[in-house]
Write an enzyme that holds these catalytic residues in place. Sequence first.
Site, PDB file in Angstrom:
ATOM      1  N   HIS A  74       0.821  -1.217   0.000  1.00 10.55           N
ATOM      2  CA  HIS A  74       0.000   0.000   0.000  1.00 10.55           C
ATOM      3  C   HIS A  74       0.856   1.268   0.000  1.00 10.55           C
ATOM      4  O   HIS A  74       0.371   2.336  -0.346  1.00 10.55           O
ATOM      5  CB  HIS A  74      -1.023  -0.012   1.146  1.00 10.55           C
ATOM      6  CG  HIS A  74      -0.516   0.430   2.473  1.00 10.55           C
ATOM      7  ND1 HIS A  74      -0.128  -0.440   3.464  1.00 10.55           N
ATOM      8  CD2 HIS A  74      -0.342   1.667   2.981  1.00 10.55           C
ATOM      9  CE1 HIS A  74       0.258   0.247   4.518  1.00 10.55           C
ATOM     10  NE2 HIS A  74       0.142   1.530   4.264  1.00 10.55           N
ATOM     11  N   ASP A 121       0.028  -7.575   2.015  1.00 11.41           N
ATOM     12  CA  ASP A 121       0.550  -6.207   1.943  1.00 11.41           C
ATOM     13  C   ASP A 121       2.082  -6.183   2.016  1.00 11.41           C
ATOM     14  O   ASP A 121       2.668  -5.822   3.034  1.00 11.41           O
ATOM     15  CB  ASP A 121      -0.066  -5.363   3.070  1.00 11.41           C
ATOM     16  CG  ASP A 121       0.096  -3.873   2.835  1.00 11.41           C
ATOM     17  OD1 ASP A 121       0.618  -3.491   1.766  1.00 11.41           O
ATOM     18  OD2 ASP A 121      -0.290  -3.096   3.726  1.00 11.41           O
ATOM     19  N   GLN A 211       0.603   5.838  11.653  1.00  8.01           N
ATOM     20  CA  GLN A 211       0.763   6.413  10.319  1.00  8.01           C
ATOM     21  C   GLN A 211       2.214   6.886  10.096  1.00  8.01           C
ATOM     22  O   GLN A 211       2.759   7.625  10.919  1.00  8.01           O
ATOM     23  CB  GLN A 211      -0.193   7.603  10.126  1.00  8.01           C
ATOM     24  CG  GLN A 211      -1.544   7.177   9.583  1.00  8.01           C
ATOM     25  CD  GLN A 211      -2.270   6.196  10.488  1.00  8.01           C
ATOM     26  OE1 GLN A 211      -2.360   6.430  11.683  1.00  8.01           O
ATOM     27  NE2 GLN A 211      -2.743   5.116   9.923  1.00  8.01           N
ATOM     28  N   GLY A 212       2.781   6.456   8.957  1.00  9.37           N
ATOM     29  CA  GLY A 212       4.175   6.779   8.647  1.00  9.37           C
ATOM     30  C   GLY A 212       5.123   5.634   8.980  1.00  9.37           C
ATOM     31  O   GLY A 212       6.266   5.613   8.538  1.00  9.37           O
ATOM     32  N   ASP A 213       4.649   4.675   9.781  1.00 12.13           N
ATOM     33  CA  ASP A 213       5.446   3.471  10.077  1.00 12.13           C
ATOM     34  C   ASP A 213       5.223   2.396   9.029  1.00 12.13           C
ATOM     35  O   ASP A 213       5.996   1.434   8.938  1.00 12.13           O
ATOM     36  CB  ASP A 213       5.068   2.891  11.446  1.00 12.13           C
ATOM     37  CG  ASP A 213       5.516   3.763  12.601  1.00 12.13           C
ATOM     38  OD1 ASP A 213       6.656   4.272  12.549  1.00 12.13           O
ATOM     39  OD2 ASP A 213       4.738   3.941  13.552  1.00 12.13           O
ATOM     40  N   SER A 214       4.167   2.524   8.261  1.00 17.40           N
ATOM     41  CA  SER A 214       3.811   1.508   7.280  1.00 17.40           C
ATOM     42  C   SER A 214       5.002   1.078   6.444  1.00 17.40           C
ATOM     43  O   SER A 214       5.838   1.900   6.067  1.00 17.40           O
ATOM     44  CB  SER A 214       2.748   2.030   6.324  1.00 17.40           C
ATOM     45  OG  SER A 214       1.487   1.797   6.853  1.00 17.40           O
TER      46      SER A 214
HETATM   47  N1  ARG Z   1      -1.344   2.402   7.174  1.00 15.57           N
HETATM   48  C1  ARG Z   1      -0.465   3.151   8.026  1.00 15.57           C
HETATM   49  C2  ARG Z   1       0.655   3.779   7.197  1.00 15.57           C
HETATM   50  O1  ARG Z   1       0.541   3.824   5.993  1.00 15.57           O
HETATM   51  C3  ARG Z   1       0.042   2.325   9.169  1.00 15.57           C
HETATM   52  C4  ARG Z   1      -1.024   2.043  10.117  1.00 15.57           C
HETATM   53  C5  ARG Z   1      -0.586   1.137  11.202  1.00 15.57           C
HETATM   54  N2  ARG Z   1      -1.590   1.203  12.174  1.00 15.57           N
HETATM   55  C6  ARG Z   1      -1.556   0.575  13.325  1.00 15.57           C
HETATM   56  N3  ARG Z   1      -2.516   0.797  14.159  1.00 15.57           N
HETATM   57  N4  ARG Z   1      -0.564  -0.221  13.605  1.00 15.57           N
HETATM   58  O2  ARG Z   1       1.578   4.349   7.729  1.00 15.57           O
END
Ligand code: ARG
Length: 265
Positions: A74, A121, A211-214
């Site tokens: 993603h 993913d 968000q940002g860790d993905s």
């Molecule tokens: N989708 C998020 C990203 O693009 C990461 C989300 C992770 N969320 C969580 N609750 N662990 O950075």
Amino acid sequence: MRAHRLTARSVALLVVAAISLCAAAPASAQERIVGGTAVPDGKYSFMTSLRSASGSHFCGGSLISSRYVLTASHCVSGKSPSQVNVVVGRTTLSGTSGQARSVARIVMHPNYGSPVGYAHDAALLELSSDVVGIAPIRVADAADDVHETPGNSLTTAGWGTTRSGGFCCPDRMNEVQVPAVSDASCTTSYGSSMHAPSMLCAGERSKDSCQGDSGGPLFETTSTGYVQLGTVSWGRGCGSRGYPGVYGELNYSVIRNWITTNAGV
Ligand code: ARG
């Protein structure tokens, strides 16, 4: 006038948040990686920052061989290689240490988004040239299932926001220890959004990626080194009670064999 402009902007931000599964949830109070600690310079040198052409960090990744970075599908969906650069082995985003590379090829998992959103993913970035002198992280295989035993303490790290709804990104990498969560319990939390074969859950209230860790790794520290079990993928908010973080499950044969086929490790 000013009030109107701010309102329009807020509405736009809300719309963006609402359509992004990544940001799907309301903020809850004391979330701080959420609940983690600062990573000292040089630790976890396999950690990789994915940057846009303009140089801003947008996702994490991990060096799995001298030529390949593993991230989340993603993170790179719809992007061409020229839109992604990587920096490997840098602890602070604004620093100058580590090695920067452009991307020669993006390989998304062919089953990404099937049979449910965010399934499978994982994506591979072939670098323009080898990273030298930085040890890659080992990718888990079937024998590493033992590390996914519910309650086992795993680590995730990255430059993501430190609270649900916060703005990306702290300059210094953070890490947090998160307990593995069983597929059954995670399915109770997320229902049909949870694709147990290709997803792995970990985390507890106030301890999570965000968000940002993905695209960054979920890993275990063993006596023989680090082993990566997952890629940061999604969750309902971050650190929300009853809603652990969800990770791409790397030792699932359909993902693991695809890594071997495409990256040779
Ligand atoms: N989708 C998020 C990203 O693009 C990461 C989300 C992770 N969320 C969580 N609750 N662990 O950075």
